[in-house]
Design an enzyme around this catalytic site. Structure first.
Site, PDB file in Angstrom:
ATOM      1  N   TRP A  84     -10.660  22.779  63.203  1.00 54.03           N
ATOM      2  CA  TRP A  84     -11.299  22.386  61.992  1.00 54.03           C
ATOM      3  C   TRP A  84     -11.805  23.809  61.428  1.00 54.03           C
ATOM      4  O   TRP A  84     -11.577  23.660  59.869  1.00 54.03           O
ATOM      5  CB  TRP A  84     -12.575  21.246  62.697  1.00 54.03           C
ATOM      6  CG  TRP A  84     -12.871  20.672  61.590  1.00 54.03           C
ATOM      7  CD1 TRP A  84     -12.705  19.716  60.778  1.00 54.03           C
ATOM      8  CD2 TRP A  84     -14.228  21.070  61.304  1.00 54.03           C
ATOM      9  NE1 TRP A  84     -12.957  19.004  59.830  1.00 54.03           N
ATOM     10  CE2 TRP A  84     -14.660  20.167  59.754  1.00 54.03           C
ATOM     11  CE3 TRP A  84     -15.275  22.135  60.784  1.00 54.03           C
ATOM     12  CZ2 TRP A  84     -15.465  20.546  59.343  1.00 54.03           C
ATOM     13  CZ3 TRP A  84     -16.346  22.272  60.318  1.00 54.03           C
ATOM     14  CH2 TRP A  84     -16.512  21.380  58.976  1.00 54.03           C
ATOM     15  N   TYR A 128     -17.581   6.995  62.250  1.00 53.26           N
ATOM     16  CA  TYR A 128     -17.696   8.557  62.632  1.00 53.26           C
ATOM     17  C   TYR A 128     -19.475   8.820  62.118  1.00 53.26           C
ATOM     18  O   TYR A 128     -19.930   9.415  61.612  1.00 53.26           O
ATOM     19  CB  TYR A 128     -16.863   8.913  61.285  1.00 53.26           C
ATOM     20  CG  TYR A 128     -17.014  10.790  61.052  1.00 53.26           C
ATOM     21  CD1 TYR A 128     -15.718  10.764  62.192  1.00 53.26           C
ATOM     22  CD2 TYR A 128     -16.583  10.409  60.161  1.00 53.26           C
ATOM     23  CE1 TYR A 128     -15.317  11.877  62.570  1.00 53.26           C
ATOM     24  CE2 TYR A 128     -15.898  12.368  59.571  1.00 53.26           C
ATOM     25  CZ  TYR A 128     -15.814  12.769  61.245  1.00 53.26           C
ATOM     26  OH  TYR A 128     -15.169  14.429  60.927  1.00 53.26           O
ATOM     27  N   HIS A 129     -19.108  10.249  63.167  1.00 51.89           N
ATOM     28  CA  HIS A 129     -20.982  11.310  63.380  1.00 51.89           C
ATOM     29  C   HIS A 129     -21.596  10.518  64.261  1.00 51.89           C
ATOM     30  O   HIS A 129     -22.730  10.417  63.903  1.00 51.89           O
ATOM     31  CB  HIS A 129     -20.942  11.384  61.950  1.00 51.89           C
ATOM     32  CG  HIS A 129     -19.712  12.918  61.431  1.00 51.89           C
ATOM     33  ND1 HIS A 129     -19.469  13.224  60.415  1.00 51.89           N
ATOM     34  CD2 HIS A 129     -19.079  13.299  62.216  1.00 51.89           C
ATOM     35  CE1 HIS A 129     -19.304  14.186  60.730  1.00 51.89           C
ATOM     36  NE2 HIS A 129     -18.365  14.473  61.538  1.00 51.89           N
ATOM     37  N   CYS A 188     -20.587  20.351  64.232  1.00 46.76           N
ATOM     38  CA  CYS A 188     -18.822  20.546  64.618  1.00 46.76           C
ATOM     39  C   CYS A 188     -18.852  21.166  65.667  1.00 46.76           C
ATOM     40  O   CYS A 188     -17.486  21.976  66.126  1.00 46.76           O
ATOM     41  CB  CYS A 188     -17.932  20.723  63.505  1.00 46.76           C
ATOM     42  SG  CYS A 188     -17.601  19.212  62.126  1.00 46.76           S
ATOM     43  N   HIS A 228     -19.451  14.304  68.059  1.00 45.58           N
ATOM     44  CA  HIS A 228     -18.082  13.420  67.476  1.00 45.58           C
ATOM     45  C   HIS A 228     -17.571  13.000  69.209  1.00 45.58           C
ATOM     46  O   HIS A 228     -16.022  13.747  69.701  1.00 45.58           O
ATOM     47  CB  HIS A 228     -17.907  14.896  67.017  1.00 45.58           C
ATOM     48  CG  HIS A 228     -17.593  15.297  65.899  1.00 45.58           C
ATOM     49  ND1 HIS A 228     -19.080  16.109  65.952  1.00 45.58           N
ATOM     50  CD2 HIS A 228     -17.110  15.212  64.555  1.00 45.58           C
ATOM     51  CE1 HIS A 228     -19.327  17.033  64.849  1.00 45.58           C
ATOM     52  NE2 HIS A 228     -18.260  15.855  64.060  1.00 45.58           N
ATOM     53  N   TYR A 283     -14.634  21.147  66.075  1.00 48.97           N
ATOM     54  CA  TYR A 283     -14.422  20.682  66.339  1.00 48.97           C
ATOM     55  C   TYR A 283     -13.898  20.663  67.976  1.00 48.97           C
ATOM     56  O   TYR A 283     -13.085  19.995  68.184  1.00 48.97           O
ATOM     57  CB  TYR A 283     -13.217  20.547  65.767  1.00 48.97           C
ATOM     58  CG  TYR A 283     -13.388  18.846  64.258  1.00 48.97           C
ATOM     59  CD1 TYR A 283     -14.605  19.122  63.952  1.00 48.97           C
ATOM     60  CD2 TYR A 283     -12.666  18.008  64.106  1.00 48.97           C
ATOM     61  CE1 TYR A 283     -15.408  18.166  63.362  1.00 48.97           C
ATOM     62  CE2 TYR A 283     -13.178  17.321  62.986  1.00 48.97           C
ATOM     63  CZ  TYR A 283     -14.512  16.924  62.631  1.00 48.97           C
ATOM     64  OH  TYR A 283     -14.796  16.633  61.943  1.00 48.97           O
TER      65      TYR A 283
END
Length: 688
Positions: free
Chosen positions: A333, A541-542, A271, A629, A315
């Site tokens: 985050w 996601y990811h 992240c 991301h 993030y």
């Protein structure tokens, strides 16, 4: 398991194995993981349910290169995990096993159960998977890579193909303990349809199995290899981090995958903010270890500590500037909330490896309006994943994901100027923004969702045209994508088109539900979106996506939700766009760049290029990518019109403005009249 059948979503081209679920199909009944309720995250089904969905093996036979007495290769299809096949200890790797299904069928994935007797010797590491109709002509592998060294079920999902025979080759033992190969059970799974013509829709080719979930990715300029990483763990990010990062490297030339644990920087890089600096170094900032800066140097193949952030972050996005410094902003985050300690801008001096605060660059104007922040009572999502673009005179343009756009200046203590709204768009968290024409200052924005999770994504598309810093850009709403998407990846290609892949209709982390399996190609000449060949694995996601040096696209990852989760995807697929094929589906002849007058050029300087093969009409520079991301602030494209000195010798001029030609490493592609690209050469652009 990692192979679902989405017949309703994609009836013309389904995935390899049917979806199966255990009775207790969630991780837990209460609690959350990164804002997603645990009872909404699918749990991994038991192996018995996975193999029950395989093709029945009645009448099948197997052959192998060698075996030990009592551990013959027939054990690999005997239906018992109490037995196993293992190669002769006197034989050396590579070793292979061939499964004869006795009849030709369309197949799309295999599973391998390692030996279950508590001894890991023979666990497959580097491997190749082949398909054949006759057991003699094998062609290129459909899957390669490296499996994680444990006794869990291994899965390789690949583009469906017609075959009677399946061959699995082990190139290395996963733990380097012995030169043997072992399998308890191997199963093969049906697919329904073959892919469409690559001349129209492109082709998903090689699957690369990886020893981690590739959440972050970047290109190493010195080797052309792909560097990927997950977190402190190969398949999860939560819990005590241990201050390390699991990384791996894929070499597209040898098709080998290596892995390495990075602990010397005391940094869990999950992240993180991510960008490539003016010397091509990979700069990963914050994340799980919320103050750290780790720098990878491709020339030495080493990571080093780059110093601490002023404010802890996770993030965030960051962007390399026209003067070579790096700007970052936002990211609540991790490291606390912007509500209590605003995550205003910071600037990184790559010459001294130091961060400095920019209090004149406030985070407030770029916040999205996420209801999760309201329910929590503080900012958690609203300052995540900024769409940042380095531009002229050290400026940064923030194109999203908030509907409000802003300019940030980086001189002195910084500055901020509102830049209007993104036309009729909504907040577009986890959408994409791509500078497809750097000379024209043109940015294509694509999809995203109003909220980070539990939110329907949009198919919205806009073109932003930048002018001078601190002026309001032109924003045009264009025809929408065919499919709404969040968590997708978009890559500008050598011919100027933009490839959009993966993503999710209803944005929620750690699920394979509502995936968008059909990629799209956007053509700037017509502003039209065209549907491409469907992918075989959900990329939600990811997930990650990167343009490779050979003008193919890597699309991989998704998940990272721990041992019990069913949506971890430790693999990637390689996509070949239509420009690599003739009208009949055969491979197109490609031009070759034989020489470039210099490996380094200042903005405004010239390069002399010689080519061979098909006639070249144009060239393009594309800045190397780094992404995590859905954020890729590095990529941008510059079209180069050549001056011919003869049929195979050309001179091109790099734009002088460092806000256009950002310092750093770029791909140089030669293109034919039909847009067929060469394999890239690496060129470093410096500040004049």
């Amino acid at each position: 398991m990692r192979g679902f059948l989405y017949v309703l979503l994609c009836p013309a081209y389904s995935l390899a194995a049917p979806q199966v679920r255990p009775d207790n199909n969630v991780l837990a009944k209460s609690g959350t993981l990164d804002g997603v309720p645990l009872n909404a995250i699918p749990a991994k089904p038991p192996v018995s349910q996975i193999v029950a969905a395989a093709i029945p093996r009645d009448g099948w036979t197997v052959t192998c290169d060698s075996s030990q007495a009592g551990n013959e290769c027939s054990n690999a299809i005997d239906g018992s995990t109490d037995t196993f096949w293992i190669t002769d200890s006197a034989a050396s790797l590579p070793q292979s096993i061939v499964v004869d299904m006795q009849t030709s069928r369309i197949v799309g994935n295999i599973t391998i159960q390692p030996r279950q007797d508590g001894t890991p010797n023979g666990n497959i590491g580097q491997h190749q998977v082949f398909l054949s109709e006759d057991g003699t002509n094998w062609g290129n592998p459909v899957a390669v890579g490296r499996y994680f060294d444990d006794a869990r079920l291994k899965t390789s999902i690949f583009t469906p193909g017609s075959a009677r025979y399946v061959k699995i080759t082990s190139l290395s033992e996963a733990g380097n303990r012995a030169s043997v190969m072992s399998i308890a059970e191997v199963n093969v799974y049906d697919a329904t349809d073959l892919p469409p013509s690559p001349a129209v829709a492109g082709s998903w080719g090689l699957t690369v199995d990886m020893p981690l979930v590739p959440v972050s990715a970047a290109i190493e300029w010195a080797s052309g290899r792909l560097l990927i990483w997950s977190s402190f763990s190969w398949n999860g990010f939560y819990g005590a981090s241990g201050h390390q990062t699991i990384t791996a490297t894929y070499d597209p030339v040898t098709q080998l995958v290596s892995d390495r644990v990075i602990s010397n920087t005391d940094h869990d890089m999950f992240c993180e903010g991510l960008s490539l600096d003016a010397n091509g170094r990979i700069v990963a900032v914050g994340g799980n270890s919320d103050r750290g800066t780790s720098i990878y140097d491709s020339t030495s193949d080493n990571w080093s500590d780059g110093g601490d952030l002023i404010k802890p972050r996770g993030y965030q996005a960051q962007a390399t500037l026209s003067d070579g410094r790096i700007f970052t902003i936002g990211a609540s985050w991790s490291g606390g909330s912007s509500t209590d300690n605003p995550k205003d801008g910071e600037i990184y001096d790559t010459a001294t490896d130091t961060w400095s605060a920019l209090p004149g660059c406030p985070v407030g104007p770029m916040l999205t309006s996420d209801p999760e922040d309201v329910s929590l009572g503080h900012i958690y999502r609203g300052d995540n994943h900024g769409w940042l673009f380095g531009w002229r005179n050290g400026s940064v343009f923030q194109a999203g994901p908030a509907v409000a756009m802003n300019w940030y200046g980086t001189s002195g203590t910084g500055s901020q100027t509102a830049a209007g709204s993104r036309a009729s768009d909504t907040d577009s968290m986890c959408g994409n923004a791509v500078m497809y024409d750097a000379v024209g200052g043109k940015i294509l924005t694509l999809g995203g969702a109003p909220n980070y999770v539990n939110s329907y994504s949009t198919s919205n598309a806009h073109i932003i045209t930048l002018g001078d810093p601190d002026t309001t850009p032109e924003v045009a709403t264009i025809n929408s994508m065919a499919f709404p998407r969040a968590f997708h990846n978009s890559l500008v290609l050598p011919d100027g088109k933009v490839f959009i892949t993966g993503g999710q209709h209803y944005a929620v982390g750690f699920t394979d539900q509502t995936p968008q399996l059909i990629p799209e190609m956007w053509d700037p000449a017509t502003q039209a979106f065209t549907q491409m060949a469907p992918i075989s694995i959900p990329r939600n996601y990811h997930s990650t996506g990167v343009l490779m040096p050979d003008a193919t696209v890597m699309n991989g990852g998704g998940g990272l939700c721990g041992d019990g989760c069913d949506t971890n995807h430790p693999d990637a697929q390689i996509y070949s766009p239509p420009y690599l094929f003739n009208a009949d589906g055969s491979l197109a002849a490609r031009p070759v760049i034989d020489s470039v007058s210099a490996g380094e050029v200042a903005g405004g300087g010239q390069l002399t290029i010689t080519t061979s093969g098909p006639a070249v009409t144009n060239f393009a520079l594309i800045r190397l990518s780094s992404t995590t991301h859905t954020v890729n602030t590095d990529q941008r494209r510059i079209a180069l019109a050549p001056d011919n000195t003869d049929d195979n010798s050309f001179t091109v001029t790099v734009p002088a403005d460092p806000g256009v030609s950002l310092p750093g490493y770029w791909y140089l592609f030669a293109l034919t009249e039909n847009g067929v690209p060469s394999v890239a050469k690496f060129v470093k652009v410096t500040i004049a």
